[in-house]
Write a protein that holds these residues in place. Sequence first.
Motif, mmCIF file in Angstrom:
data_model
loop_
_atom_site.group_PDB
_atom_site.id
_atom_site.type_symbol
_atom_site.label_atom_id
_atom_site.label_comp_id
_atom_site.label_asym_id
_atom_site.label_seq_id
_atom_site.Cartn_x
_atom_site.Cartn_y
_atom_site.Cartn_z
ATOM 1 N N HIS A 1 -36.903 11.040 2.063
ATOM 2 C CA HIS A 1 -37.305 11.167 0.659
ATOM 3 C C HIS A 1 -37.029 12.600 0.218
ATOM 4 O O HIS A 1 -37.793 13.518 0.523
ATOM 5 C CB HIS A 1 -38.784 10.815 0.490
ATOM 6 N N GLU A 2 -35.959 12.808 -0.518
ATOM 7 C CA GLU A 2 -35.493 14.166 -0.818
ATOM 8 C C GLU A 2 -35.928 14.680 -2.185
ATOM 9 O O GLU A 2 -36.025 15.890 -2.389
ATOM 10 C CB GLU A 2 -33.970 14.215 -0.712
ATOM 11 N N THR A 3 -36.163 13.778 -3.126
ATOM 12 C CA THR A 3 -36.584 14.183 -4.464
ATOM 13 C C THR A 3 -37.668 13.253 -4.968
ATOM 14 O O THR A 3 -37.927 12.200 -4.383
ATOM 15 C CB THR A 3 -35.412 14.150 -5.470
ATOM 16 N N ALA A 4 -38.266 13.637 -6.100
ATOM 17 C CA ALA A 4 -39.330 12.845 -6.699
ATOM 18 C C ALA A 4 -38.799 11.778 -7.646
ATOM 19 O O ALA A 4 -39.588 11.087 -8.292
ATOM 20 C CB ALA A 4 -40.300 13.755 -7.438
ATOM 21 N N GLY B 1 -40.975 21.290 -8.424
ATOM 22 C CA GLY B 1 -41.596 20.261 -7.606
ATOM 23 C C GLY B 1 -40.763 19.015 -7.427
ATOM 24 O O GLY B 1 -41.214 18.051 -6.808
ATOM 25 N N PHE B 2 -39.551 19.033 -7.960
ATOM 26 C CA PHE B 2 -38.718 17.841 -7.927
ATOM 27 C C PHE B 2 -38.142 17.574 -6.539
ATOM 28 O O PHE B 2 -38.098 16.440 -6.067
ATOM 29 C CB PHE B 2 -37.589 17.979 -8.949
ATOM 30 N N HIS B 3 -37.667 18.633 -5.874
ATOM 31 C CA HIS B 3 -37.124 18.485 -4.522
ATOM 32 C C HIS B 3 -38.262 18.566 -3.513
ATOM 33 O O HIS B 3 -39.151 19.412 -3.629
ATOM 34 C CB HIS B 3 -36.089 19.568 -4.242
ATOM 35 N N MET B 4 -38.225 17.699 -2.520
ATOM 36 C CA MET B 4 -39.341 17.560 -1.598
ATOM 37 C C MET B 4 -39.047 18.198 -0.246
ATOM 38 O O MET B 4 -37.915 18.162 0.245
ATOM 39 C CB MET B 4 -39.673 16.071 -1.419
ATOM 40 N N ALA C 1 -37.551 8.281 -8.915
ATOM 41 C CA ALA C 1 -37.737 6.892 -8.491
ATOM 42 C C ALA C 1 -36.378 6.200 -8.422
ATOM 43 O O ALA C 1 -35.427 6.614 -9.096
ATOM 44 C CB ALA C 1 -38.664 6.168 -9.459
ATOM 45 N N ARG D 1 -35.540 22.693 -0.367
ATOM 46 C CA ARG D 1 -35.525 22.747 -1.826
ATOM 47 C C ARG D 1 -35.317 24.198 -2.260
ATOM 48 O O ARG D 1 -35.511 25.125 -1.450
ATOM 49 C CB ARG D 1 -36.843 22.216 -2.392
ATOM 50 N N LEU E 1 -40.574 16.321 -15.305
ATOM 51 C CA LEU E 1 -41.085 16.955 -14.094
ATOM 52 C C LEU E 1 -40.553 18.377 -13.984
ATOM 53 O O LEU E 1 -39.388 18.629 -14.306
ATOM 54 C CB LEU E 1 -40.638 16.185 -12.843
#
Length: 330
Positions: A201-204, A190-193, A206, A267, A186
């Motif tokens: 939900h702070e990151t992508a 775009g990893f940090h939300m 899982a 982010r 990734l």
Amino acid sequence: MKDFAYLTAHDVPTAVRAITTPGAKFLGGGTNLVDLMRQNIERPDTVIDITQLPLDQIEELPDGGLRIGAMVRNSRLAAHRLIRTRYPVLAQAILAGASGQLRNMATVGGNVLQRTRCPYFADLAARCNKREQGSGCDAIGGFNRNAAIFGASEHCVATHPSDMCVALAALDAIIELESVRGTRRLPLVGFHMLPGDSPQHETAIAPDELITAIELPDLPAAARSRYRKVRDRSSYAFALVSVAAATEVRNGVITEARLALGGVAARPWRAHEAERVLLGAPATEDSFLRAAEAELTAAVPLSQNGFKIELAKRAITATLRQLHVEGSAA
């Protein structure tokens, strides 16, 4: 701190199998997780020690980029010859963060995943939607001097604390993730939300994934890059505003521009609008200021952090000026 089970993983397959256990957390350097466990903010049932994983190498890639193992310590990364020569902005950002002792312990993967330092997040008596969804955000009407001016929502105004990640955002870094389902990659940008209506939900990442590496592309412009951090004190303080910048100038015209900001959003904030203004423009003070103003047009301040808008403009302009002066003298 609640009781927890503890196990050590010696290889990646063992680690990613273990993390599928409900309530499990990875432990690398522990500079963030252990603090949060002591505060009863993080309450894992199982702690998986990953310090023995073979993910502590910095390797040159065939295409000229670099692969940085997730267990590389921050101090070692900042001192590495290829980082200092090809990506000086990254070395400077790491050295601007935390203390020497913490940098010696903190890992690259852990730095990417560190949680906000918003005081309301750390205070169990305060309302915080990151910590307890639906409870509210006391920062909005409270002490919000350090809060976000980009990408915030009515549910959260916290900022991401990392210096390293601001540099990685400017460098188009890629995060490699491993799970029992396989490998995926990734973009760090775009990893940090952003918080939206789900700030918990702070990151992508899982729940069953492990960061195994960060990859940096071959970027000739990054050899002339700089990190500037503005903070309340020069020792061990998080950024009010920070700037990671890399430019390439030919015949007085900016042909490449990479810019990211820290201390302003949930982010690392890639300054796409500023980059757009800079590309093809003359490398002058006027261009630098116009780019900064274009980026900050979308900023939305709170009651106590409006100063960040002007501060960010000045920090961007000063960083670009420094790059231009240094490039002209080279």
